[in-house]
Design a protein around this motif. Structure first.
Motif, PDB file in Angstrom:
ATOM      1  N   GLY B 207       0.835  -1.307   0.136  1.00 57.30           N
ATOM      2  CA  GLY B 207      -0.120   0.137   0.063  1.00 57.30           C
ATOM      3  C   GLY B 207       0.880   1.146  -0.432  1.00 57.30           C
ATOM      4  N   TYR B 208       1.803   1.068  -0.679  1.00 54.10           N
ATOM      5  CA  TYR B 208       2.278   2.354  -0.385  1.00 54.10           C
ATOM      6  C   TYR B 208       2.222   3.031  -1.523  1.00 54.10           C
ATOM      7  N   GLN B 231      14.104   1.207  -3.421  1.00 52.09           N
ATOM      8  CA  GLN B 231      14.716   0.519  -1.992  1.00 52.09           C
ATOM      9  C   GLN B 231      16.366   0.097  -1.956  1.00 52.09           C
ATOM     10  N   GLY B 232      16.337   0.136  -3.534  1.00 49.83           N
ATOM     11  CA  GLY B 232      18.014  -0.234  -3.569  1.00 49.83           C
ATOM     12  C   GLY B 232      18.104  -0.283  -5.006  1.00 49.83           C
ATOM     13  N   HIS B 233      18.816   0.728  -5.741  1.00 51.30           N
ATOM     14  CA  HIS B 233      19.265   1.216  -6.847  1.00 51.30           C
ATOM     15  C   HIS B 233      20.926   0.018  -6.885  1.00 51.30           C
ATOM     16  N   PHE B 234      20.884  -0.027  -6.523  1.00 50.59           N
ATOM     17  CA  PHE B 234      22.083  -1.533  -7.036  1.00 50.59           C
ATOM     18  C   PHE B 234      22.101  -2.489  -6.896  1.00 50.59           C
ATOM     19  N   PHE B 262       7.979  -0.661   1.768  1.00 50.90           N
ATOM     20  CA  PHE B 262       7.763  -1.271   2.918  1.00 50.90           C
ATOM     21  C   PHE B 262       8.068  -2.617   2.392  1.00 50.90           C
ATOM     22  N   GLY B 263       9.098  -2.817   1.721  1.00 55.75           N
ATOM     23  CA  GLY B 263       9.659  -4.128   1.203  1.00 55.75           C
ATOM     24  C   GLY B 263       8.888  -3.732  -0.216  1.00 55.75           C
ATOM     25  N   GLY B 264       8.246  -3.793  -0.441  1.00 55.42           N
ATOM     26  CA  GLY B 264       7.432  -3.757  -2.210  1.00 55.42           C
ATOM     27  C   GLY B 264       8.416  -3.321  -3.209  1.00 55.42           C
ATOM     28  N   ALA B 368       6.209  -9.977  -2.628  1.00 51.69           N
ATOM     29  CA  ALA B 368       7.003  -9.456  -2.890  1.00 51.69           C
ATOM     30  C   ALA B 368       7.356  -8.906  -1.647  1.00 51.69           C
ATOM     31  N   ALA B 369       8.631  -8.496  -1.258  1.00 54.20           N
ATOM     32  CA  ALA B 369       8.823  -8.427   0.024  1.00 54.20           C
ATOM     33  C   ALA B 369       7.950  -7.544   1.188  1.00 54.20           C
ATOM     34  N   TYR B 370       7.437  -8.036   2.714  1.00 55.83           N
ATOM     35  CA  TYR B 370       6.172  -6.948   2.489  1.00 55.83           C
ATOM     36  C   TYR B 370       7.350  -6.896   4.512  1.00 55.83           C
ATOM     37  N   ARG B 371       6.927  -5.821   5.317  1.00 48.68           N
ATOM     38  CA  ARG B 371       7.090  -6.007   6.236  1.00 48.68           C
ATOM     39  C   ARG B 371       7.788  -6.874   6.998  1.00 48.68           C
TER      40      ARG B 371
END
Ligand code: FAD
Lengths: 293, 752
Positions: B207-208, B231-234, B262-264, B368-371
């Motif tokens: 829900g971002y 959350q991580g450009h690398f 939130f992980g997404g 996908a990852a969520y907290r």
């Protein structure tokens, strides 16, 4: 967003001309009030081209009259303006609280009663509140204005009684009798920014003894269109609008409802909750009527 | 660890450096970048939840005026399996197939083709011109049905991983994970009470508020630059290089400000497509998802079925615990069942337990990852079971948890012995909290539950540069999703002995700073923070050396105090102390610009535990739940910026309450999500919640220079159990399944 042309006629006659011309040429024209339904739809599923005809520059659609017999609310007046009108709020508190449920402060700066009604959503919050206040639609039409009770205006989900070339100019309400109170409640899973799972408006008029001499009950989101429930009103008339009478009115609402099961609620849930809302709304309307006496 | 030292700035709450630009609208988010000649891309998505893709014909779309490029699965290389580390979505071959479907569409909304055109309108018309032949297959939507032996298969090559022997037949069970200890039978035999239940939770989205967005431009040499919210450009760069089969050095990624993740946003969806389109079109291409696409094709977290059985003695001591987990992976593997299995019993010191988890393919979006991925679902079941035990034993739920609480030295169910942890401290704090001591309001119910997350460390880099005037620039590579720039500034200011205002932290792009793993796993303040502290220590060493040279003394005769080089006590030198500004001013004479750097693979991320409790009221006629009060107590190790730690706790509580009460993916029988928008995907709005009260417990993590534990994920774990237990207390009925929406609660009341 779909392609569109925009016109803002300044008179009823000009607006009717635009609508007629489009109808004659088989082109789509659509009225715009606050746009809080329309623009969302144009960005979403309904991207077909059209001409947008703005109602907001027409004088008769911007008028707000509080007469001794009749209250007239132009179709272009946003909820926020209604909410800020203390006289109106004192007369029709239930209608104004319904309008005040719509969206947020920002949405209410645009959203109109007319748009809420014309959009013909079964869940429109102000429609049951207009129904119980004996609202009448003033419809601009080629042959002059015609009138239609609010409960007859919505004919199906998203469909209304306007013929091609007509538009809604305003809404009329009889000045409420002495000792009249109205109220509207809806149920939503959240506290705001949500759409009614069920809604109920009630208006009651009491005599000097607190006995109900007139009543109207309107329900929303439990049938393809908002409904006026005569049986519920009859359950209240002649009573003191006590718990038994309210329960009977609620049961009448349950009986009148023909809801569907969808992502917002089940058939059983909606039937139950509309009765709960009727009881609660009726009690508020009664207390208001008593307070007004 | 600097525990004994008085901290000057760590633990204060200055305004975040990115705040002004965010509240004035200047901050650039993912969709804000526009370039000359830029094209707009749109993605064609499968109208079927399960279908074989027989043919994709782009030619009519390509022939349209204004259309510059079109791609489909055939334009992307097929990848062999290869793991992606951390929380970032599992196997790369699966991520690649999620980015663009190949032979099969595995969920409604799965990307099948994409176009780039001069306007969004033209791009949408071009999507209509793409011809796709589907062979529609029956959708597999229920996790238990998907596990049945005769279920329709999503992937004929899926042979369950994690079993002692690889099965000879394919199934929808992608993996199995198991943990066990002790003697279960003896444990249950020793129990005075045994409780048991099955708990179902549907998929929920992160829900971002900011939809996924990126812009890519590829030049004539094939070098690409990509701007995106991530959350991580690398890691986005690495994933994109693999998916496109190009070199990492050919890709430059720049992270925008981010409107929630939130992980997404740890996994790519759009970026490889945008690069491919730009390469074909020879122009920049922007891709922005609609909210509907975000719901249908990104996130969510696993829907789950969890069965749990727990036995305890009269004194509350747990004698045995058994759990069975089935987690939906979506159309491709990658469900967090491993962490679900590892976390379910983590807060407790157990002698006998068995937990088995299954990761199951269903025709829904790839999760996908969520907290705290996987923990809320499994721990909800355990925390509910403990509540049932406390009721049966007539024991305070906090006392029951204290009786069994893991502590330093306890062997975690997933293996290692815990270093110092703060679970008991959280329980003790809860017992003393005024909200817990207060009476439960008339008609309301109270619920208690524990939360936990492992947290991770891993690789980070940081560089610290001293400007000519002595001001400090920190460069690191973790997108700031929760105020981490402020925390980096605080740690740098503390270490260097300068005021907070003297430090600025920037998140560099992939070419201006060293590798940092994603902002995820609650790792940034811990791992990247550690790198920043080390880089600052590098600066101090350099400054001491320069002061020594200036004064003509030995390096070890110089000390660093309050941002100033001073002679060590007893050193007989009549010299003026040299501040950072002094040293910067004379840098040209002492060796050039002053620079510090550090890179590390951080070990020893401390687990963070929590206790939450709440008072909820249920309208027994409508089933509506009102949250009267909510209290979150959590161990932060050391709160670098306490207000932002509280923000994490409050945000996680809000998300967890939403998940418990109203949020869910609702599907029709064809596998089409019916509520792909914020109107009917009911996240709480501000007026739904009271002020979330917080108490930060600080049991320092010995592995971090200031004692930090990650705090970002634990907050979402406890609220599910808290809400379930409070509703149970309020209405006297146990509702096993989430969300506890008004219709579900009313149906339970009516059935009782
Ligand atoms: C965030 C948000 C929250 C909302 N919350 C609620 C809510 O809680 N309850 C609720 O009931 N609604 C809600 N709505 C819907 C909407 O705001 C209301 O229905 C509103 O009253 C519509 O009025 P409007 O003036 O904006 O209508 P518009 O969008 O201008 O028009 C709506 C429809 O009516 C037609 N129309 C408008 N005026 C006329 C006219 N004079 N003659 C003929 N046809 C006309 C238009 O062509 C269109 O089809 C919400 C909308 C949003 C965006």
């Amino acid at each position: 967003m779909g392609e569109f042309a925009y016109v803002a006629p300044t008179s009823v006659a000009d607006a009717l001309d635009v609508l007629r011309e489009h109808a004659n040429n088989g082109r789509r024209a659509q009225m715009l009030a606050g746009g809080t339904d329309l623009l969302v739809q144009m960005r979403g599923l309904d991207k077909a081209p059209r001409t947008i005809v703005d109602v907001k520059k027409i004088e008769e659609a911007n008028r707000l009259d509080i007469g001794s017999d009749e209250i007239y609310i132009g179709a272009a007046i946003p909820s926020a303006a209604l909410n800020e009108n203390a006289a109106l709020k004192a007369l029709l508190p239930g209608l104004i609280e319904a309008a005040d449920l719509i969206g947020s402060t920002q949405i209410q700066g645009r959203a109109t009663l007319g748009g809420n009604l014309c959009n013909a959503s079964p869940a429109a919050d102000t429609t049951p509140a207009m129904i119980v206040n004996r609202g009448v639609c003033v419809i601009a039409s080629g042959g002059g204005n015609r009138e239609l009770p609010v409960e007859a205006f919505c004919t199906g989900v998203g469909v209304n009684a306007l013929a091609d070339g007509e538009f809604l100019l305003g809404l009329k309400f009889p000045h409420p009798a002495a000792r009249t109170g109205d109220a509207y409640l809806r149920f939503i899973p959240r506290t705001e920014m949500d759409i009614a799972v069920a809604g109920c408006g009630v208006s009651v008029t009491l005599d000097a003894d607190g006995r109900c001499v007139d009543a109207a009950v309107g329900i929303g989101a439990v049938a393809p269109t908002p409904l006026k429930v005569e049986a519920a009103a009859e359950a209240l008339i002649g009573t003191k609008v006590d718990d038994d009478a309210l329960a009977a009115a609620g049961a009448a609402c349950t009986a009148a409802a023909s809801p569907i099961t969808d992502k917002r609620g089940t058939v059983e849930y909606r039937r139950k909750v509309v009765a709960v809302l009727c009881r609660r709304t009726g009690a508020i309307a009664r207390d208001r009527a008593l307070g007004a006496s | 660890m600097a525990e004994a030292v008085d901290l000057r700035v760590v633990g204060t709450t200055p305004v975040r450096p990115d705040g002004v630009d965010k509240v004035t609208g200047r901050a650039q988010f993912g969709a804000d970048l526009n370039m000359p000649n830029m094209l707009h891309g749109r993605i064609l998505r499968s109208p079927h939840a399960h279908a074989r893709i027989k043919r994709v014909d782009l030619s009519k779309a390509l022939a349209m005026q204004g259309v510059y490029a079109a791609v489909s699965g055939a334009d992307f290389p097929m990848l062999a399996s290869g793991e992606v580390s951390g929380e970032a979505g599992g196997d790369l071959a699966d991520i690649a197939r999620n980015v663009m479907a190949r032979d099969k569409a595995l969920y409604h909304g799965h990307a099948v083709a994409a176009v780039a055109a001069t306007s969004l309108e033209v791009a949408e018309q071009a999507l209509d011109a793409i011809e796709v032949d589907y062979e529609v297959l029956p959708p597999v939507l229920d996790v238990l049905e998907a596990m049945a032996a005769d279920a329709t298969l999503l992937d004929e090559q899926c042979f369950t991983k994690g079993l002692s022997e690889t099965p000879d037949k394919p199934s929808n069970i992608a993996a199995m994970v198991k943990l066990a200890r002790g003697d279960l039978e003896a444990g249950f035999a020793a129990a005075d009470v045994v409780v048991e239940g099955e708990y179902r939770i549907p998929m929920a989205h992160q829900g971002y508020i900011e939809p996924h967005a990126c812009t890519a431009t590829v030049n004539e040499e094939g070098k690409a630059t990509v701007w995106c919210c991530t959350q991580g450009h690398f890691d986005f760069r690495t994933m994109t290089a693999h998916i496109l089969g190009c070199k990492i050095a050919d890709l430059k990624f720049i992270a925008s400000e981010i409107g929630g993740g939130f992980g997404g946003k740890t996994v790519v969806y759009l970026e490889p497509v945008a690069v491919m389109l730009s390469k074909k079109a020879g122009r920049p291409v922007k891709l922005v998802m609609t909210r509907e696409e975000v719901f249908r094709a990104t996130g969510p977290t696993s829907g789950s079925v969890v069965r749990v059985k727990v036995g305890a003695r009269k004194d509350g001591r747990i004698t045995a615990a058994k759990a069975w987990l089935a987690y939906e992976a979506g159309g491709l593997a990658g469900a967090p069942v491993g962490p679900g299995v590892m976390s379910i019993f983590a807060p407790y010191d157990l002698d006998n337990f068995l937990v088995e988890g299954y990761e199951v393919l269903v025709n829904k979006p790839k999760v996908a990852a969520y907290r705290a991925p996987g923990a809320p679902q499994s721990m909800h079941a355990m925390e509910v079971a403990l509540d049932d035990i406390a009721r049966q034993l007539d024991m305070d739920p906090l006392d029951l948890r204290l009786r069994n609480a893991a502590d330093e030295g306890t062997q975690a169910p997933y293996g290692p012995k815990f270093p110092p942890i703060g679970f008991k401290a959280c329980i003790e704090a809860a017992k003393k909290h005024p909200n817990y001591l207060a009476q439960v309001p008339e008609g309301a119910g109270r619920g208690v539950a524990a939360g936990f997350w492992f947290n991770i460390g891993m690789q980070s880099s940081a560089e610290v540069r001293i400007n000519e005037d002595g001001s400090v620039v920190v460069m690191e590579g973790n997108p700031d999703i929760g105020g981490s720039r402020a925390s980096m500034c605080l740690m740098a200011a503390e270490t260097l002995g300068v005021p907070y205002e003297q430090v600025k932290t920037y998140v560099g792009d992939t070419e201006s700073t060293g590798y940092c793993m994603v902002t995820g796993g609650s790792r940034t303040t811990f791992a990247t923070g550690m790198a920043v502290v080390r880089a600052c220590e590098d600066i101090i060493a350099e400054c001491k050396a320069r002061a020594a040279a200036t004064w003509g003394v030995d390096k070890d005769q110089v000390e660093w105090q309050d941002g100033t080089a001073v002679p060590a006590p007893g050193v007989n030198a009549d010299v003026n102390p040299l501040s950072l500004a002094d040293l910067a001013a004379s840098a040209s004479a002492t060796g050039g610009p002053i620079l510090g750097k550090a890179s590390l693979n951080a070990q020893g991320a401390g687990a963070s535990f929590s206790i939450n409790f709440a008072d909820l009221k249920v309208d027994k006629e409508t089933g509506a739940v009102e949250v009267l009060s909510y209290t979150a107590i959590q161990d932060a190790g050391k709160a670098i910026h306490p207000a932002y730690v509280e923000g994490q706790m409050q945000g996680g509580a809000a998300q967890g309450i939403g998940w418990a009460l109203n949020e869910e993916y609702i599907y029709d029988q064809d596998g089409v999500m019916e509520n792909a928008g914020f109107l009917d995907y009911r996240m709480p709005v501000a007026s739904d919640l009271p002020m979330i009260d917080t108490e930060i417990v600080e049991v320092p993590n010995p592995s971090h220079p200031y004692g930090v534990r990650g705090v970002g994920e634990t907050p979402i774990v406890a609220p599910l159990g808290v809400a379930a237990n409070a509703v149970r207390d309020a209405i006297g009925i146990r509702i096993n399944d989430l969300p506890m929406s008004p219709p579900r609660i009313l149906a339970a009341l009516d059935a009782a």
